[in-house]
Enzyme design. Structure first.
Site, PDB file in Angstrom:
ATOM      1  N   ASN A   8      -2.955  -7.123 -44.257  1.00  0.00           N
ATOM      2  CA  ASN A   8      -2.996  -8.083 -45.435  1.00  0.00           C
ATOM      3  C   ASN A   8      -3.746  -7.465 -46.381  1.00  0.00           C
ATOM      4  O   ASN A   8      -5.075  -7.184 -46.431  1.00  0.00           O
ATOM      5  CB  ASN A   8      -3.852  -9.275 -44.882  1.00  0.00           C
ATOM      6  CG  ASN A   8      -4.176 -10.297 -45.854  1.00  0.00           C
ATOM      7  OD1 ASN A   8      -3.579 -10.350 -46.822  1.00  0.00           O
ATOM      8  ND2 ASN A   8      -4.874 -11.312 -45.670  1.00  0.00           N
ATOM      9  N   LYS A  10      -4.427  -8.901 -49.351  1.00  0.00           N
ATOM     10  CA  LYS A  10      -5.032  -9.662 -50.235  1.00  0.00           C
ATOM     11  C   LYS A  10      -4.935  -9.440 -51.814  1.00  0.00           C
ATOM     12  O   LYS A  10      -3.974  -8.955 -51.907  1.00  0.00           O
ATOM     13  CB  LYS A  10      -6.517  -9.730 -49.916  1.00  0.00           C
ATOM     14  CG  LYS A  10      -6.831  -9.769 -48.333  1.00  0.00           C
ATOM     15  CD  LYS A  10      -8.141 -10.106 -47.846  1.00  0.00           C
ATOM     16  CE  LYS A  10      -8.410 -10.430 -46.453  1.00  0.00           C
ATOM     17  NZ  LYS A  10      -9.661 -10.696 -46.176  1.00  0.00           N
ATOM     18  N   HIS A  93      -4.575 -18.798 -43.902  1.00  0.00           N
ATOM     19  CA  HIS A  93      -5.547 -17.713 -43.897  1.00  0.00           C
ATOM     20  C   HIS A  93      -6.961 -18.547 -44.188  1.00  0.00           C
ATOM     21  O   HIS A  93      -6.971 -19.436 -45.098  1.00  0.00           O
ATOM     22  CB  HIS A  93      -5.373 -16.587 -44.984  1.00  0.00           C
ATOM     23  CG  HIS A  93      -6.434 -15.547 -44.554  1.00  0.00           C
ATOM     24  ND1 HIS A  93      -7.651 -15.389 -45.120  1.00  0.00           N
ATOM     25  CD2 HIS A  93      -6.202 -14.301 -43.977  1.00  0.00           C
ATOM     26  CE1 HIS A  93      -8.201 -14.434 -44.739  1.00  0.00           C
ATOM     27  NE2 HIS A  93      -7.495 -13.612 -43.970  1.00  0.00           N
ATOM     28  N   GLU A  95      -9.275 -17.732 -45.887  1.00  0.00           N
ATOM     29  CA  GLU A  95      -9.728 -17.778 -47.614  1.00  0.00           C
ATOM     30  C   GLU A  95      -8.920 -18.604 -48.255  1.00  0.00           C
ATOM     31  O   GLU A  95      -9.493 -19.153 -49.289  1.00  0.00           O
ATOM     32  CB  GLU A  95      -9.429 -16.469 -48.103  1.00  0.00           C
ATOM     33  CG  GLU A  95     -10.371 -15.309 -47.529  1.00  0.00           C
ATOM     34  CD  GLU A  95      -9.990 -13.975 -47.455  1.00  0.00           C
ATOM     35  OE1 GLU A  95     -10.589 -13.060 -47.165  1.00  0.00           O
ATOM     36  OE2 GLU A  95      -8.861 -13.518 -48.224  1.00  0.00           O
ATOM     37  N   GLU A 165      -8.400 -15.462 -36.223  1.00  0.00           N
ATOM     38  CA  GLU A 165      -9.449 -14.960 -37.075  1.00  0.00           C
ATOM     39  C   GLU A 165     -10.430 -15.763 -37.338  1.00  0.00           C
ATOM     40  O   GLU A 165     -10.793 -16.519 -38.012  1.00  0.00           O
ATOM     41  CB  GLU A 165      -8.400 -14.531 -38.443  1.00  0.00           C
ATOM     42  CG  GLU A 165      -7.508 -13.519 -38.554  1.00  0.00           C
ATOM     43  CD  GLU A 165      -7.429 -13.189 -40.059  1.00  0.00           C
ATOM     44  OE1 GLU A 165      -7.592 -11.924 -40.178  1.00  0.00           O
ATOM     45  OE2 GLU A 165      -7.489 -13.910 -40.779  1.00  0.00           O
ATOM     46  N   GLY A 171     -14.512  -9.633 -42.872  1.00  0.00           N
ATOM     47  CA  GLY A 171     -15.354  -8.739 -43.890  1.00  0.00           C
ATOM     48  C   GLY A 171     -16.749  -8.754 -43.455  1.00  0.00           C
ATOM     49  O   GLY A 171     -17.430  -8.143 -44.648  1.00  0.00           O
ATOM     50  N   SER A 211     -12.416  -7.863 -39.240  1.00  0.00           N
ATOM     51  CA  SER A 211     -13.181  -6.791 -39.191  1.00  0.00           C
ATOM     52  C   SER A 211     -12.753  -5.819 -38.077  1.00  0.00           C
ATOM     53  O   SER A 211     -13.290  -5.125 -37.531  1.00  0.00           O
ATOM     54  CB  SER A 211     -14.589  -7.042 -38.735  1.00  0.00           C
ATOM     55  OG  SER A 211     -15.290  -7.767 -39.808  1.00  0.00           O
TER      56      SER A 211
END
Length: 246
Positions: A8, A10, A93, A95, A165, A171, A211
């Site tokens: 991904n 991003k 996702h 985010e 996830e 991250g 991560s």
């Protein structure tokens, strides 16, 4: 057993940078047997279509609209993504959920839009740090799955990949223990079995994301039930991503 490894990107790389990336990446993965998918910015889909045809690398988008067409300035529909040769799209996702306030109901709409044009879906589910610390992981996973999969036919599951996830791991350099990942993967299958059937649940491909790097990927892929990885930051380096795929 063949694994599915998804990168991904991003909101990273220009079109030229992505072109340079592929020039380095493709020769190094052409003989690898794992499934490889690059989920790239909308701006890169045309280039991906041009450069990935006749290779062993598939590509997709990171999101799609809830709508098919119309007066939705700035949105990109499933049919637009499909028309550029994409095979996959990421939906839900964390985010998108957090930063753009996407609801479970909207995610359900997006899944239906994607499946309607024969796009495969990578559905992301996972809990926040607060939810994790308060033992609400299963409650969150159950809610996200039940609403996201509402109204789907069982035979459509073959075009859905579920990515676990945990939001607190993305991250941060932190990952759940192998036992925690295994427990959540088992629970995802249990929920899907309740909604559809045990047979469908067993066939489901479940990825882990959050991560993932060169150091932990091998151990994660050894976990029972993990069918692959959804890789964020580490996929931006072609060398690191090749090592993960290997």
């Amino acid at each position: 057993m063949k694994k599915l490894i998804v990168g991904n990107f991003k909101m990273n790389t220009t079109v030229q940078e992505f072109s340079n990336y592929l020039d380095k990446f493709l020769p190094d993965v052409k003989s690898l047997k794992n499934g490889i998918v690059l989920c790239v910015p909308y701006t890169h889909l045309m280039l991906a279509n041009q450069k990935l045809v006749a290779t062993n690398v598939l590509f997709g988008s990171q999101n799609i609209s809830t709508e098919e067409n119309g007066a939705y300035t700035g949105e990109v529909s499933s049919i637009m993504v499909k028309s550029l040769g994409a095979t996959y799209t990421i939906v839900g996702h964390s985010e998108r959920r957090k930063l753009f306030r996407e609801t479970d109901e909207q995610i359900n709409q997006k899944i239906k839009m994607a499946l309607g044009v024969n796009l495969k879906v990578i559905l992301c589910v996972g809990e926040t740090k607060f939810e994790h610390n308060n033992n609400k992981t299963k409650l969150v996973i159950k809610r996200e799955l039940e609403i996201a999969l509402k109204g789907l036919y069982e035979n459509e599951l073959k075009n859905i990949v579920i990515a676990y996830e945990p939001v607190w791991a993305i991250g941060t350099g932190k990952t759940p223990s192998t036992k925690e990942i295994e427990n959540v993967v088992d629970y995802i299958k249990n929920v899907v079995a309740e909604i559809f059937s045990q047979k469908s649940a067993e066939k489901l491909c479940i990825l882990y994301g959050g991560s993932v790097d060169e150091n932990n990927c091998a151990n994660i892929l050894k976990i029972e039930g993990v069918g692959g990885l959804l890789v964020g930051g580490s996929c931006l380096s072609p060398d690191k991503f090749v090592n993960i795929i290997k």
